[in-house]
Design an enzyme around this catalytic site. Structure first.
Site, mmCIF file in Angstrom:
data_model
loop_
_atom_site.group_PDB
_atom_site.id
_atom_site.type_symbol
_atom_site.label_atom_id
_atom_site.label_comp_id
_atom_site.label_asym_id
_atom_site.label_seq_id
_atom_site.Cartn_x
_atom_site.Cartn_y
_atom_site.Cartn_z
ATOM 1 N N ASN A 37 -58.844 -0.210 -24.253
ATOM 2 C CA ASN A 37 -57.770 -1.197 -24.265
ATOM 3 C C ASN A 37 -58.262 -2.595 -23.848
ATOM 4 O OD1 ASN A 37 -55.250 -2.233 -24.496
ATOM 5 N ND2 ASN A 37 -54.384 -1.192 -22.712
ATOM 6 N N HIS A 122 -43.128 7.738 -16.934
ATOM 7 C CA HIS A 122 -43.084 6.450 -16.237
ATOM 8 C C HIS A 122 -41.641 5.988 -16.079
ATOM 9 C CE1 HIS A 122 -47.427 5.183 -17.582
ATOM 10 N NE2 HIS A 122 -47.398 6.314 -16.903
ATOM 11 N N ARG A 147 -43.289 8.922 -12.305
ATOM 12 C CA ARG A 147 -44.007 7.859 -11.616
ATOM 13 C C ARG A 147 -43.034 6.696 -11.448
ATOM 14 N NH1 ARG A 147 -48.632 4.081 -14.248
ATOM 15 N NH2 ARG A 147 -46.752 2.912 -14.865
ATOM 16 N N TYR A 159 -47.447 -5.152 -12.371
ATOM 17 C CA TYR A 159 -47.943 -4.012 -13.159
ATOM 18 C C TYR A 159 -46.916 -2.893 -13.181
ATOM 19 C CZ TYR A 159 -49.609 0.418 -14.375
ATOM 20 O OH TYR A 159 -49.678 1.630 -14.990
ATOM 21 N N ASP A 212 -48.480 4.353 -8.538
ATOM 22 C CA ASP A 212 -49.801 3.833 -8.892
ATOM 23 C C ASP A 212 -50.001 2.471 -8.228
ATOM 24 O OD1 ASP A 212 -51.512 3.624 -12.156
ATOM 25 O OD2 ASP A 212 -52.160 3.104 -10.115
ATOM 26 N N HIS A 214 -52.699 0.844 -8.463
ATOM 27 C CA HIS A 214 -53.490 0.152 -9.491
ATOM 28 C C HIS A 214 -54.634 -0.684 -8.910
ATOM 29 C CE1 HIS A 214 -53.583 -1.296 -13.792
ATOM 30 N NE2 HIS A 214 -53.096 -0.072 -13.937
ATOM 31 N N GLU A 264 -59.092 6.986 -13.468
ATOM 32 C CA GLU A 264 -58.869 6.657 -14.887
ATOM 33 C C GLU A 264 -59.897 5.650 -15.407
ATOM 34 O OE1 GLU A 264 -54.839 5.161 -14.453
ATOM 35 O OE2 GLU A 264 -55.554 3.216 -15.110
ATOM 36 N N ARG A 285 -58.552 11.759 -12.537
ATOM 37 C CA ARG A 285 -57.659 11.146 -13.515
ATOM 38 C C ARG A 285 -58.321 10.801 -14.848
ATOM 39 N NH1 ARG A 285 -53.427 10.264 -14.893
ATOM 40 N NH2 ARG A 285 -52.896 8.064 -14.599
ATOM 41 N N HIS A 314 -55.379 11.068 -17.657
ATOM 42 C CA HIS A 314 -54.749 9.769 -17.910
ATOM 43 C C HIS A 314 -54.118 9.787 -19.318
ATOM 44 C CE1 HIS A 314 -55.602 5.217 -18.547
ATOM 45 N NE2 HIS A 314 -54.546 5.342 -17.789
ATOM 46 N N ASP A 318 -52.032 3.698 -24.382
ATOM 47 C CA ASP A 318 -53.275 3.228 -24.970
ATOM 48 C C ASP A 318 -54.322 4.320 -25.130
ATOM 49 O OD1 ASP A 318 -52.871 2.112 -22.066
ATOM 50 O OD2 ASP A 318 -55.016 2.517 -22.203
ATOM 51 N N GLU A 341 -50.258 13.083 -17.540
ATOM 52 C CA GLU A 341 -49.474 11.856 -17.744
ATOM 53 C C GLU A 341 -49.106 11.780 -19.215
ATOM 54 O OE1 GLU A 341 -51.648 8.305 -16.934
ATOM 55 O OE2 GLU A 341 -49.882 7.027 -17.013
ATOM 56 N N TRP A 404 -56.023 -6.207 -11.335
ATOM 57 C CA TRP A 404 -54.741 -6.052 -12.031
ATOM 58 C C TRP A 404 -54.296 -4.618 -12.010
ATOM 59 C CZ3 TRP A 404 -53.417 -3.319 -16.608
ATOM 60 C CH2 TRP A 404 -52.073 -3.496 -16.985
HETATM 61 C C1 CS2 Z 1 -52.129 3.098 -15.692
HETATM 62 C C2 CS2 Z 1 -52.535 2.733 -17.101
HETATM 63 O O1 CS2 Z 1 -51.101 4.993 -16.667
HETATM 64 C C3 CS2 Z 1 -51.701 4.562 -15.658
HETATM 65 O O2 CS2 Z 1 -51.957 5.221 -14.656
HETATM 66 O O3 CS2 Z 1 -53.105 2.853 -14.731
HETATM 67 O O4 CS2 Z 1 -51.372 2.516 -17.835
HETATM 68 C C4 CS2 Z 1 -53.428 1.498 -17.235
HETATM 69 O O5 CS2 Z 1 -52.752 0.365 -16.701
HETATM 70 C C5 CS2 Z 1 -53.722 1.264 -18.710
HETATM 71 O O6 CS2 Z 1 -54.288 2.433 -19.236
HETATM 72 C C6 CS2 Z 1 -54.689 0.097 -18.907
HETATM 73 O O7 CS2 Z 1 -55.011 -0.001 -20.265
HETATM 74 MG MG MG Z 2 -53.200 4.377 -13.274
#
Ligand code: CS2
Ligand code: MG
Length: 404
Positions: A37, A122, A147, A159, A212, A214, A264, A285, A314, A318, A341, A404
């Site tokens: 991504n 999510h 989540r 985020y 998350d 992040h 991830e 992950r 994960h 994407d 997920e 991020w």
């Molecule tokens: C996130 C992802 O799903 C998750 O746990 O961390 O959505 C992540 O932000 C994206 O895969 C980034 O491309």
């Molecule tokens: Mg994540």
């Protein structure tokens, strides 16, 4: 049997995906996801210019040997671009092998260890009321776990909180130039426990809640958040601190019993070494697409199983349906499965990538089609060409770039 063609298909049915398609002299084809991504074209070049020519003439049944040749033969090892490219080859070869055997891939990975695969979805909101509505929507879709991500008072865009336009459609945080989002860790640390309090008050103590962070906290801030969330018994706190520094998790681990999920952004087992052997985490992950494929991810899960650490592949949007299909076959087979997920994809993406896996009452199943069970509609894919899109960049109020 020999590989006679290796083609990289880039398509953007709402977001960019990179797919490798291998074809054998017996007419069998295999697909692999190579989507990274925000850096998709780097993997396209790695595959097109440096890998595809080397695959022509190889025996597709030699999955392990091809993996080792691509990993060791490049000399320059690891990293997200290399491992996404190798992943695509690996999954395409497993797809061919399983088709040649007339079996769904999971049967070649030891067969089913469960009847179906538990997922989490999510839920997010710009404020708590909106988040509660989003949790309700995921529960109505049957998700057994959710989540939760919320806006933070005083911050514009955060985020995990989907912006919606005035029609209510999600606005993807992917623009031709990175969006700049703002961040304030102190405000975040004050707000998240209150969010969990509100969700627990509304939905009770049973519902598994994930969150998350992040990669945004220092180890002591992550320890603080882990402790503050203990009364709400989260299912896990994810990516609480940038884990390239695996030692950071030692401080977090000795400070809180909140379960931790990491990985991830990891792409080889070496990224996890201390985290697993010192039991600093509870879930791994990595996705098939980012970890070099089914071959190494199965090895990682077996390594993690020795330490009672479970899988949590994960699975945001994407990860393409090709990568998701490979994940679901692994999920069905491995013993130390934790959770999957699953965000699903748009109807157009599902039309480009017809898949056999199903999502029913919050659970996935790979289906019984030979291979990974995905077909790529190349004509429809070609109708949606690549469009440059980048993930946002995070800045503190003083302008300092932050994770991020
Ligand atoms: C996130 C992802 O799903 C998750 O746990 O961390 O959505 C992540 O932000 C994206 O895969 C980034 O491309
Ligand atoms: Mg994540």
């Amino acid at each position: 049997m020999k590989i006679v063609d290796a083609k990289v298909v880039v398509t953007s049915p709402g977001r960019n995906f990179v797919t490798l398609k291998l074809t054998t002299d017996e007419g069998l084809t295999g697909l692999g996801d190579a989507t990274l991504n925000g850096r998709e074209l780097a993997v396209v070049s790695y595959l097109t210019d440096h890998v595809a020519p080397l695959l022509i003439g190889l025996d597709p049944h030699r999955v392990e040997d091809t993996w080792q040749s691509l990993y060791r033969g490049a000399y320059w090892r690891r990293g997200p671009v290399t491992m996404a490219a190798i992943a695509a080859v690996d999954v395409a070869l497993w797809d061919i092998k399983a088709k040649a055997a007339g079996l769904p891939l999971y049967q070649l990975l030891g067969g089913a260890s469960r009847e179906r695969i538990g997922t989490y979805g999510h839920a997010n909101g710009r404020d708590v009321p909106e988040l509660l509505d989003s949790v309700r929507a995921r529960l109505a879709e049957g998700y057994p776990a959710v989540r939760i991500q919320s806006g933070i008072p005083g911050l514009k865009a955060v985020y995990g909180v989907t912006d919606t336009d005035d029609t209510g459609a999600a606005v993807l945080h992917q623009q031709a130039r990175p969006l700049v989002e703002d961040w304030d860790t102190a405000a975040y640390l004050r707000h998240v426990p209150a969010v969990f309090e509100a969700v627990r008050a509304e939905f009770g103590a049973e519902l598994p809640l994930l969150h998350d962070a992040h990669h945004r906290l220092t180890p002591i801030q992550a320890a603080r958040l882990g402790k503050d969330l203990e009364p709400y018994r989260p299912f896990w706190l994810e990516d609480c601190t940038p884990a390239e520094n695996q030692e950071a998790l030692r401080l977090v681990r000795r400070s809180t019993t909140t379960p931790l999920a990491v990985g991830e952004v990891f792409n080889t087992v070496y990224d996890y070494q201390a985290l697993i052997t010192e039991q600093l985490i509870d879930y791994v992950r990595s996705a098939v697409t980012h970890f070099g494929g089914v071959t190494p991810l199965r090895k990682l899960f077996d390594f993690a199983a020795q330490y009672q650490i479970r899988s949590a592949i994960h699975g945001p949007e994407d990860i393409s349906p090709v990568g998701m299909a490979a994940a679901v076959h692994l999920d069905l087979a491995v013993h130390n499965f934790g959770i999957q997920e699953y965000s699903g994809h748009s109807p157009l993406t599902d039309a480009v990538f017809r898949h056999a896996y199903t999502f029913t009452d919050g659970h996935l199943h790979p289906g019984e089609e030979p291979g990974i069970g995905v077909e790529l509609d190349e004509e429809l894919a070609a109708a949606h060409p690549y469009a440059a899109a980048y993930l946002p960049v995070n800045r503190l109020h003083d302008g300092t770039v932050h994770d991020w």
